[in-house]
Design a protein around this motif. Structure first.
Motif, PDB file in Angstrom:
ATOM      1  N   ILE A   1      76.690  27.087  18.859  1.00 27.67           N
ATOM      2  CA  ILE A   1      77.289  27.116  20.190  1.00 27.67           C
ATOM      3  C   ILE A   1      78.076  25.822  20.392  1.00 27.67           C
ATOM      4  O   ILE A   1      77.793  24.800  19.766  1.00 27.67           O
ATOM      5  N   PRO A   2      79.064  25.822  21.268  1.00 24.85           N
ATOM      6  CA  PRO A   2      79.871  24.616  21.503  1.00 24.85           C
ATOM      7  C   PRO A   2      79.146  23.610  22.383  1.00 24.85           C
ATOM      8  O   PRO A   2      78.204  23.952  23.118  1.00 24.85           O
ATOM      9  N   PHE A   3      79.619  22.382  22.333  1.00 22.15           N
ATOM     10  CA  PHE A   3      79.058  21.337  23.180  1.00 22.15           C
ATOM     11  C   PHE A   3      79.676  21.350  24.570  1.00 22.15           C
ATOM     12  O   PHE A   3      79.080  20.839  25.516  1.00 22.15           O
ATOM     13  N   ASP A   4      80.888  21.907  24.701  1.00 20.03           N
ATOM     14  CA  ASP A   4      81.582  21.892  25.986  1.00 20.03           C
ATOM     15  C   ASP A   4      81.675  23.307  26.536  1.00 20.03           C
ATOM     16  O   ASP A   4      81.508  24.294  25.812  1.00 20.03           O
ATOM     17  N   SER A   5      81.976  23.420  27.828  1.00 20.07           N
ATOM     18  CA  SER A   5      82.050  24.726  28.465  1.00 20.07           C
ATOM     19  C   SER A   5      83.291  25.506  28.049  1.00 20.07           C
ATOM     20  O   SER A   5      83.307  26.736  28.136  1.00 20.07           O
ATOM     21  N   ALA A   6      84.345  24.801  27.580  1.00 17.99           N
ATOM     22  CA  ALA A   6      85.566  25.481  27.158  1.00 17.99           C
ATOM     23  C   ALA A   6      85.436  26.093  25.770  1.00 17.99           C
ATOM     24  O   ALA A   6      86.298  26.862  25.339  1.00 17.99           O
ATOM     25  N   GLY A   7      84.392  25.739  25.040  1.00 18.11           N
ATOM     26  CA  GLY A   7      84.167  26.299  23.709  1.00 18.11           C
ATOM     27  C   GLY A   7      85.033  25.693  22.631  1.00 18.11           C
ATOM     28  O   GLY A   7      85.226  26.305  21.578  1.00 18.11           O
ATOM     29  N   LYS A   8      85.572  24.475  22.843  1.00 15.38           N
ATOM     30  CA  LYS A   8      86.462  23.845  21.875  1.00 15.38           C
ATOM     31  C   LYS A   8      85.729  22.889  20.926  1.00 15.38           C
ATOM     32  O   LYS A   8      86.108  22.752  19.767  1.00 15.38           O
ATOM     33  N   ILE A   9      84.698  22.225  21.421  1.00 14.66           N
ATOM     34  CA  ILE A   9      84.024  21.198  20.625  1.00 14.66           C
ATOM     35  C   ILE A   9      82.751  21.775  20.029  1.00 14.66           C
ATOM     36  O   ILE A   9      81.738  21.926  20.702  1.00 14.66           O
ATOM     37  N   ARG A  10      82.817  22.122  18.757  1.00 13.02           N
ATOM     38  CA  ARG A  10      81.662  22.696  18.070  1.00 13.02           C
ATOM     39  C   ARG A  10      81.045  21.744  17.057  1.00 13.02           C
ATOM     40  O   ARG A  10      79.992  22.025  16.515  1.00 13.02           O
ATOM     41  N   THR A  11      81.712  20.659  16.776  1.00 18.41           N
ATOM     42  CA  THR A  11      81.194  19.664  15.839  1.00 18.41           C
ATOM     43  C   THR A  11      81.443  18.281  16.418  1.00 18.41           C
ATOM     44  O   THR A  11      82.528  17.999  16.928  1.00 18.41           O
TER      45      THR A  11
END
Length: 463
Positions: free
Chosen positions: A29-39
């Motif tokens: 799952i991503p770290f941010d709500s926009a789903g851009k930061i996964r690593t």
């Protein structure tokens, strides 16, 4: 009763292995709500200001990923440099804190823009860093150190020992910290830029044009080392595109100052030349500081390859603008004005027409640059075959070949349309411009430039 107990024990024996083999699924799952930061990499953690207790990872690591567990909760998986994977429980409050820090930083400094992935600031490049710094020691640091001694024996010994020591020093740095591609790029560039800036400032503030060679070598050596350190630190937390923009905008700013000085006749008088060189160094440093804002502030994603394309189009702009001035009667001041305007115009065209509409990778941008060089060589070859001696015609032929070669290189590289590089959308052949589709025939281009008789299709437009 005994029969019931025996049946219950049998059921337990059958059920326990099944429970032991129950599947637990972890979903990234991503770290941010926009789903851009996964690593998250160490550079990215530093940029977002993530700290304990919400961020539990301590020490050096390669990357961290967040997973949701099918049995409930979250797990933070952290890959260490040794290859080991550490797992941390990640509560809802910790996830919310990290998410808020990431989104606040992105809102303040702009969207993340990278080479091909939107979740990596800059990939590790320890091997390239060691190789580049050793090369700089052989070709720059060592020769400057030897020249500053003004003694053959001492200079030779210093060169040999410094070259050998560079391997151990740079390798030790690479082991203590993760060196990113952005840091490697800026550290390498900083060595060359620092040497030039130091020597330029010494010339700008020198009362005479003659300075002892030993002094120049010492000042350039100090500048190159300072530039390497500054570039390495400046590259921490930068994306690849931000690092590339730093050097590209710095070069454009320096060349603009040089063009303005030439247009004002600064190089016709040595006293004015000192001030112009100082202005060039100052503009270079200003561009170095402002460069990262270009990919951060624009409304579209800018990759490292996109920034590289600005150099390609700027060079084309200079060539086109200088073509009318390649003759004996040309005014040098007017030529400086034309070259400067052509460079800035080419950079603007590169941004609006190419960087805005496409997402170039580094290899694709390099391929387009090679197309420019190949086209220019073909244009020069045609002039050799026709035995043309008019310099303006020769320049025009080379420029025309470079323009067509750039178009051909773009068509062959076939970069992804803007926004598709990170989503994995399929590419379509040819370069689409608006509602039309541009296709270029490289074979027809070669035959046409070589003067082969017959009709050769070069460019076709489909509506």
């Amino acid at each position: 009763m005994r029969c019931f107990a025996r049946s219950f024990a049998t059921a337990v024996l059958i059920a326990v292995p099944g429970l032991a083999r129950a599947q637990v699924t972890e979903t990234p799952i991503p770290f941010d709500s926009a789903g851009k930061i996964r690593t998250l990499t160490p550079a990215l953690v530093a940029r977002f200001g993530l700290q304990s207790p919400s961020w539990p990872v301590q020490g050096t690591f390669v990357e961290a990923r967040l997973f949701s567990v099918s049995t409930g909760g979250r797990v933070l998986a952290v890959q260490r440099q040794s290859g080991a994977i550490d797992r941390y429980g990640f509560s809802d409050s910790d996830a919310a804190t990290v998410r808020s820090a990431i989104e606040a930083t992105m809102a303040q400094s702009g969207r993340l823009v990278t080479e091909e992935r939107a979740d990596v600031i800059s990939q590790p490049a320890r091997g390239a860093f060691v190789r580049n710094q050793m090369g700089l020691t052989w070709l720059l640091y060592g020769p400057l150190a030897a020249a500053s001694t003004n003694d053959v024996k001492a200079g030779t010994a210093l060169y040999l020992m410094g070259t050998g020591a560079s391997y151990f020093i740079t390798t030790a740095i690479g082991k203590r910290t993760i060196v990113t591609r952005a840091q490697n790029h800026l550290a390498t560039d900083g060595a060359l830029r620092g040497a030039g800036a130091a020597a330029g400032l010494m010339y700008a503030f020198s009362p005479t044009d003659h300075v002892h060679g030993r002094t120049v070598s010492g000042v350039a050596l100090a500048g190159s080392i300072a530039g390497t350190v500054a570039g390495f630190r400046f590259g921490s937390g930068r994306t690849d595109s931000e690092a590339q923009a730093t050097t590209t905008i710095s070069n454009i700013a320096a060349l603009t100052a040089l063009g303005i000085g030439g247009a004002m006749g600064a190089f016709e008088d040595s006293s004015q030349a000192h001030g112009t060189v100082g202005a060039v160094v100052g503009a270079s440093l200003l561009g170095y500081a402002l460069g990262p804002t270009y990919p951060r502030r624009v409304s579209y994603a800018v990759t490292r390859g996109d920034v590289q394309m600005l150099s390609v189009t700027s060079l084309l702009g200079v060539a086109v603008a200088l073509t009318p001035f390649v003759n004996e009667d040309a005014d040098p001041k007017a030529a400086y004005v034309a070259a400067t305007a052509g460079m800035l115009g080419g950079a603007l065209v590169g941004d609006r027409v190419l960087a805005r509409r496409f997402d170039y990778s580094t290899s694709e941008a390099t391929q387009v640059g090679l197309g420019l060089a190949a086209g220019g060589l073909l244009g020069a070859g045609v002039m050799v075959l026709t035995e043309t001696s008019d310099p303006q015609v020769v320049m025009g032929s080379v420029t025309a070949g470079a323009v067509l070669g750039t178009i051909a290189g773009h068509a062959m590289a076939n970069p992804a349309r803007a926004g598709r590089l990170r989503t994995g959308a399929a590419r379509t052949p040819g370069a689409k411009l608006g509602s039309t589709k541009l296709e270029l025939n490289p074979t027809g281009l070669v035959f046409g430039l070589a003067g082969v008789p017959g009709q050769h299709g070069i460019v076709s437009l489909r509506f």
